[in-house]
Write an enzyme that holds these catalytic residues in place. Structure first.
Site, PDB file in Angstrom:
ATOM      1  N   LYS A 222       5.630   3.058  15.775  1.00 13.80           N
ATOM      2  CA  LYS A 222       4.947   4.329  15.554  1.00 13.80           C
ATOM      3  C   LYS A 222       5.615   5.419  16.388  1.00 13.80           C
ATOM      4  CE  LYS A 222       1.460   2.964  12.905  1.00 13.80           C
ATOM      5  NZ  LYS A 222       1.195   3.512  11.566  1.00 13.80           N
ATOM      6  N   THR A 223       5.762   6.602  15.799  1.00 13.20           N
ATOM      7  CA  THR A 223       6.287   7.761  16.514  1.00 13.20           C
ATOM      8  C   THR A 223       5.317   8.910  16.328  1.00 13.20           C
ATOM      9  OG1 THR A 223       7.506   8.658  14.626  1.00 13.20           O
ATOM     10  CG2 THR A 223       8.630   6.978  15.956  1.00 13.20           C
TER      11      THR A 223
ATOM     12  N   ASP B 227      -2.836 -10.694  14.121  1.00 15.86           N
ATOM     13  CA  ASP B 227      -4.159 -10.299  13.620  1.00 15.86           C
ATOM     14  C   ASP B 227      -4.533 -11.075  12.364  1.00 15.86           C
ATOM     15  OD1 ASP B 227      -2.247  -9.155  11.995  1.00 15.86           O
ATOM     16  OD2 ASP B 227      -3.252  -7.211  11.832  1.00 15.86           O
TER      17      ASP B 227
ATOM     18  N   ARG C 170     -10.703   0.816   3.610  1.00 20.65           N
ATOM     19  CA  ARG C 170      -9.490   1.374   3.026  1.00 20.65           C
ATOM     20  C   ARG C 170      -9.821   2.126   1.735  1.00 20.65           C
ATOM     21  NH1 ARG C 170      -4.467  -1.342   4.294  1.00 20.65           N
ATOM     22  NH2 ARG C 170      -4.745  -3.044   5.758  1.00 20.65           N
TER      23      ARG C 170
ATOM     24  N   GLN D  95      -6.855 -14.488   0.111  1.00 14.62           N
ATOM     25  CA  GLN D  95      -5.651 -14.938   0.819  1.00 14.62           C
ATOM     26  C   GLN D  95      -5.589 -16.471   0.851  1.00 14.62           C
ATOM     27  OE1 GLN D  95      -4.644 -12.591   4.205  1.00 14.62           O
ATOM     28  NE2 GLN D  95      -3.384 -14.182   5.144  1.00 14.62           N
TER      29      GLN D  95
ATOM     30  N   THR E  81       0.819  -1.210   0.000  1.00 11.50           N
ATOM     31  CA  THR E  81       0.000   0.000   0.000  1.00 11.50           C
ATOM     32  C   THR E  81       0.852   1.260   0.000  1.00 11.50           C
ATOM     33  OG1 THR E  81      -0.163  -0.220   2.411  1.00 11.50           O
ATOM     34  CG2 THR E  81      -1.977  -1.101   1.104  1.00 11.50           C
TER      35      THR E  81
ATOM     36  N   HIS F  92       6.558  -4.163   9.335  1.00 13.74           N
ATOM     37  CA  HIS F  92       6.676  -5.339   8.468  1.00 13.74           C
ATOM     38  C   HIS F  92       7.820  -6.263   8.880  1.00 13.74           C
ATOM     39  CE1 HIS F  92       4.687  -2.535   5.459  1.00 13.74           C
ATOM     40  NE2 HIS F  92       3.921  -3.602   5.369  1.00 13.74           N
TER      41      HIS F  92
ATOM     42  N   HIS G 198       7.786  -0.624   6.300  1.00 12.42           N
ATOM     43  CA  HIS G 198       8.091   0.100   7.534  1.00 12.42           C
ATOM     44  C   HIS G 198       8.411  -0.914   8.628  1.00 12.42           C
ATOM     45  CE1 HIS G 198       4.043  -0.928   8.915  1.00 12.42           C
ATOM     46  NE2 HIS G 198       3.547  -0.376   7.828  1.00 12.42           N
TER      47      HIS G 198
ATOM     48  N   LYS H  88      -8.732  -3.207  11.010  1.00  8.28           N
ATOM     49  CA  LYS H  88      -9.097  -1.889  10.517  1.00  8.28           C
ATOM     50  C   LYS H  88     -10.519  -1.544  10.940  1.00  8.28           C
ATOM     51  CE  LYS H  88      -5.201  -1.473   8.410  1.00  8.28           C
ATOM     52  NZ  LYS H  88      -4.169  -0.542   8.933  1.00  8.28           N
TER      53      LYS H  88
ATOM     54  N   LYS I 171       2.026   1.030  20.459  1.00  9.37           N
ATOM     55  CA  LYS I 171       2.307   0.162  19.330  1.00  9.37           C
ATOM     56  C   LYS I 171       3.717   0.413  18.818  1.00  9.37           C
ATOM     57  CE  LYS I 171       0.353  -1.415  14.927  1.00  9.37           C
ATOM     58  NZ  LYS I 171      -0.735  -1.241  13.945  1.00  9.37           N
TER      59      LYS I 171
END
Length: 425
Positions: free
Chosen positions: A235-236, A197, A86, A176, A40, A48, A45, A82, A232
């Protein structure tokens, strides 16, 4: 150690469809395993990395990894975890993104090492050939709507009439499962891995293969990582920590890992580096004896940065960190690549000044001080440093000697204000 034991001992194990049978399988044959990612964005990042590192360790143990780019599934978007629909990407955007992550994957997987060489596949190559009738007739009949709507992420969306869930995202699990079956039939892939998840999707794929082919395959999940502070990981305040140097600079990437909480550093060394467990134990023991030195954090930051950006860049960002936080740095040892990184991390200005030039003009001209008057005050207060040397005389003249790499000056005002100046020849 058995590859399965490596996954457990390093923290890559959260859940498995049949733990004992998968462990025995890994001990008896080369297992092909895959991790899917929907591209996406044109970069991976930090979020992953855990399943990718798990694939990397499997390959080091003699098994074959497949990195599956979701050129097809990414057009739909996985609804797992989610809270809203999306935005759909175009096929062209998806293909562009896949090209962006191809090189990043090679930092974790070896695509040219013989029998267990890694593969990079794109599921659009087979999903794009199915018709809607094919999916309904040959796939949909094996999935119970009752089971699907019982899933927590679908149930929560159904209970919110404003958000809801479209038939498009509701059907993602079928795609999937079709991937897993295709990889099993064409590459003998018997293991699918992903974040926790993904447990429902992995289980659905395993069941689909059992029902249609009568074969046993496995699903294994990794934990969704939270820091000791309960946030999490990855994340920043600025958002995700990217592997692309243009999205997250190598220095900021290094600092993200360097700032790891003491309570998390051992866990992250196991998950995000290829250091042995003995090496990690020694690092943690050293860290516990002198936590103020942050030796474990330094090693963690260096190893991950080296893997993602290369050894030379990692050495440069370590040097940049030392320049910014170690007043005793030897500026004669700073090279051009370090200067380039430093220029992007602190305010930088090129000065068109002829030597000799007053220190006052350098301080004000570079932006380190707002005016000549402020520059004089800073020097009188003992807060001005150029290339590590404390400036004590406001009348001092600089003759152009001791420039870093023949053209740069590094300026520090006080403890935390940094600037760089470059001189135009």
């Amino acid at each position: 150690m058995n590859a399965f034991e490596i996954l457990k001992s390093r923290g890559y194990f959260e859940w498995c469809t049949n733990e004992e049978r998968l462990k025995n399988l890994m001990a008896s044959e080369m297992v092909t395993a895959y991790v899917g990612f929907d591209p996406t964005a044109d970069s991976l990042h930090v979020g992953h990395l855990i399943p990718l590192m798990a694939l990397g360790w499997l390959q080091k143990s003699g098994h074959r990894p497949i990195a599956l780019a979701g050129g097809g599934t990414g057009l739909i978007g996985d609804p797992s975890g989610k809270s809203k629909e999306r935005n759909l990407l175009t096929l062209e955007a998806m293909q562009h993104n896949i090209k962006g992550v191809r090189e990043q994957l090679s930092k974790f997987l070896n695509f040219d090492c013989g029998e267990n060489s890694a593969l990079l596949l794109n599921n659009y190559d087979w999903l794009g050939k199915y018709t809607f009738l094919d999916v309904l007739r040959d796939v949909g009949k094996y999935f119970s709507v009752n089971n699907l709507i019982a899933r927590e992420y679908i149930k929560s969306r159904l209970e919110d009439p404003e958000k809801g869930i479209s038939y498009t995202e509701f059907s993602y699990v079928l795609l999937q499962a079709m991937d897993f079956k295709y990889l099993f039939e064409n590459y003998n892939c018997k293991l699918q891995m992903g974040g926790n998840d993904q447990q429902g999707n992995l289980l659905a794929g395993s069941e689909y293969i059992r029902k249609t082919l009568g074969a046993e395959v496995f699903g294994l999940t990794q934990p969704l990582l939270l820091t000791s502070a309960g946030t999490k990981f990855g994340k920043t305040e600025a958002g995700a920590v990217w592997l692309d140097a243009n999205k997250t600079s190598p220095y900021k990437f290094y600092q993200f890992w360097f700032n790891t909480d003491d309570r998390d550093v051992e866990k992250l060394l196991k998950l995000y580096t290829f250091l042995t467990l003995d090496e990690i134990k020694n690092l943690v023991d050293e860290h516990n004896n002198s936590p103020e030195k942050r030796s474990a954090q330094k090693k963690l930051a260096y190893e991950v940065t080296k893997t993602v950006h290369g050894e030379e860049v990692a050495k440069s960002v370590v040097k940049v960190s030392e320049i910014l936080f170690n007043p005793d740095i030897n500026f004669n040892e700073v090279d051009e690549s370090t200067c380039e990184i430093l220029k992007s991390e602190v305010p930088y200005k090129e000065l068109n000044l002829n030597f000799p030039v007053s220190i006052i003009n350098i301080l004000s001209g570079s932006g380190a001080c707002e005016s000549n008057g402020e520059a004089k005050r800073v020097i009188r207060q003992g807060g001005a440093y150029i290339n590590g040397k404390k400036i004590t005389d406001e009348k001092e003249i600089f003759n152009g000697d001791n420039l870093i790499c023949g053209k740069y000056l590094f300026i520090r005002v006080g403890r935390k204000k940094f600037n760089m100046a470059g001189f135009v020849n």
